[in-house]
Design a protein around this motif. Structure first.
Motif, PDB file in Angstrom:
ATOM      1  N   LEU A   1     -39.019  22.734  24.651  1.00 34.63           N
ATOM      2  CA  LEU A   1     -40.146  22.928  23.734  1.00 34.63           C
ATOM      3  C   LEU A   1     -40.337  24.405  23.406  1.00 34.63           C
ATOM      4  CD1 LEU A   1     -42.646  20.330  25.200  1.00 34.63           C
ATOM      5  CD2 LEU A   1     -41.308  20.133  23.097  1.00 34.63           C
TER       6      LEU A   1
ATOM      7  N   TYR B   1     -39.750  26.584  19.362  1.00 27.20           N
ATOM      8  CA  TYR B   1     -40.583  27.494  18.582  1.00 27.20           C
ATOM      9  C   TYR B   1     -39.747  28.617  17.972  1.00 27.20           C
ATOM     10  CZ  TYR B   1     -44.965  25.377  19.980  1.00 27.20           C
ATOM     11  OH  TYR B   1     -45.994  24.499  20.138  1.00 27.20           O
TER      12      TYR B   1
ATOM     13  N   SER C   1     -41.268  30.827  12.154  1.00 21.87           N
ATOM     14  CA  SER C   1     -42.710  30.945  11.921  1.00 21.87           C
ATOM     15  C   SER C   1     -43.182  30.156  10.707  1.00 21.87           C
ATOM     16  CB  SER C   1     -43.085  32.418  11.763  1.00 21.87           C
ATOM     17  OG  SER C   1     -42.370  32.985  10.679  1.00 21.87           O
TER      18      SER C   1
ATOM     19  N   LYS D   1     -44.099  26.191  12.017  1.00 18.47           N
ATOM     20  CA  LYS D   1     -44.635  26.063  13.383  1.00 18.47           C
ATOM     21  C   LYS D   1     -45.296  24.712  13.607  1.00 18.47           C
ATOM     22  CE  LYS D   1     -44.947  30.517  15.219  1.00 18.47           C
ATOM     23  NZ  LYS D   1     -44.721  31.030  16.426  1.00 18.47           N
ATOM     24  N   TRP D   2     -45.814  24.096  12.548  1.00 15.77           N
ATOM     25  CA  TRP D   2     -46.441  22.782  12.686  1.00 15.77           C
ATOM     26  C   TRP D   2     -45.447  21.761  13.234  1.00 15.77           C
ATOM     27  CZ3 TRP D   2     -44.192  18.821  10.053  1.00 15.77           C
ATOM     28  CH2 TRP D   2     -43.332  19.163   8.999  1.00 15.77           C
TER      29      TRP D   2
ATOM     30  N   ALA E   1     -42.913  22.433  15.321  1.00 15.96           N
ATOM     31  CA  ALA E   1     -42.771  22.711  16.755  1.00 15.96           C
ATOM     32  C   ALA E   1     -44.001  22.224  17.525  1.00 15.96           C
ATOM     33  CB  ALA E   1     -42.547  24.199  16.990  1.00 15.96           C
ATOM     34  N   VAL E   2     -45.188  22.394  16.937  1.00 19.64           N
ATOM     35  CA  VAL E   2     -46.413  21.905  17.580  1.00 19.64           C
ATOM     36  C   VAL E   2     -46.384  20.387  17.671  1.00 19.64           C
ATOM     37  CG1 VAL E   2     -48.925  21.717  17.306  1.00 19.64           C
ATOM     38  CG2 VAL E   2     -47.803  23.905  16.935  1.00 19.64           C
ATOM     39  N   GLY E   3     -45.934  19.727  16.612  1.00 17.65           N
ATOM     40  CA  GLY E   3     -45.816  18.259  16.627  1.00 17.65           C
ATOM     41  C   GLY E   3     -44.862  17.767  17.701  1.00 17.65           C
TER      42      GLY E   3
ATOM     43  N   THR F   1     -44.070  19.383  20.397  1.00 15.09           N
ATOM     44  CA  THR F   1     -44.698  19.685  21.682  1.00 15.09           C
ATOM     45  C   THR F   1     -45.699  18.601  22.062  1.00 15.09           C
ATOM     46  OG1 THR F   1     -44.432  22.052  21.326  1.00 15.09           O
ATOM     47  CG2 THR F   1     -46.070  21.385  22.952  1.00 15.09           C
ATOM     48  N   ILE F   2     -46.504  18.165  21.110  1.00 16.09           N
ATOM     49  CA  ILE F   2     -47.483  17.111  21.388  1.00 16.09           C
ATOM     50  C   ILE F   2     -46.785  15.810  21.747  1.00 16.09           C
ATOM     51  CG2 ILE F   2     -49.270  15.667  20.328  1.00 16.09           C
ATOM     52  CD1 ILE F   2     -50.132  18.197  18.758  1.00 16.09           C
TER      53      ILE F   2
END
Length: 197
Positions: free
Chosen positions: A114, A118, A123, A126-127, A129-131, A133-134
């Motif tokens: 994870l 990123y 950059s 990033k959404w 990578a956040v998705g 991660t969740i």
């Protein structure tokens, strides 16, 4: 049957530990981004051969977690290939510790993945990578939570069976009541259970 199951668990854990160690080792040497491969391409404050992403926080998290997962997996491989346990109870205890270490290695390699995502995504996205991660956090938490639930449930049932066995051995009457099982029922129930390590 119980001994054969433990031996299969030992073999499976060894294979998984080797796979995790291989992936963790390869990941460290296939870092995304560019390297400074000639003296004229070296950025200020960097050295020749250093990855361009080496100073990013995500890379540091990746490097630390990936390295710890690598060394945990290698330790498991060394223990599994070096220690020969004959006694079934000792083998079960060893497998319980080894399984916990493998859980930890899986969590660490997941966090390393994870973290590096990123850097790979960049950059602008990033959404994404956040998705990821969740999604990864939910899957890992659900898996480890479910496994922990089954381990705790098994240990409580095992403890209850032991206390019933002790109370039935202590009393000399062999009459069956609703609250006390016969010795053969206790033994049959014990061998029908799945052993969660």
């Amino acid at each position: 049957m119980h001994v054969e199951g433990l031996n299969n668990a030992v073999n499976s854990t060894t294979v998984v530990a080797v796979l995790i160690a291989t992936v963790a080792f390869a990941a460290i040497f296939t870092i995304p981004g560019q390297y400074a491969d000639s003296q004229d391409k070296v950025k200020p404050g960097m050295t020749l051969g250093q990855a361009n992403v080496a100073r990013k926080a995500a890379f540091l998290v990746f490097f630390i977690f990936d390295s710890v997962a690598l060394f945990i997996s290698l330790a498991v491989v060394v223990v599994q290939t070096s220690v020969v346990v004959i006694v079934s109870k000792a083998k079960k205890e060893l497998m319980a510790y080894i399984n916990k270490l493998m859980w930890l290695a899986c969590v660490l390699i997941s966090v390393a993945y994870l973290a590096i995502s990123y850097i790979v995504i960049g950059s602008n996205h990033k959404w994404l990578a956040v998705g990821v991660t969740i999604i990864g956090a939910v899957i890992m938490a659900a898996t480890l939570g479910t496994m922990s639930y089954w381990v705790i449930k098994h240990r409580i049932e095992d403890s209850n069976l032991r206390s019933i066995r002790k109370s039935s051995m202590g009393s000399r009457s062999r009459s069956l009541s609703a609250s006390v099982l016969s010795d053969t029922d206790i033994m049959n129930n014990e061998y029908k259970k799945m052993y969660a390590l």
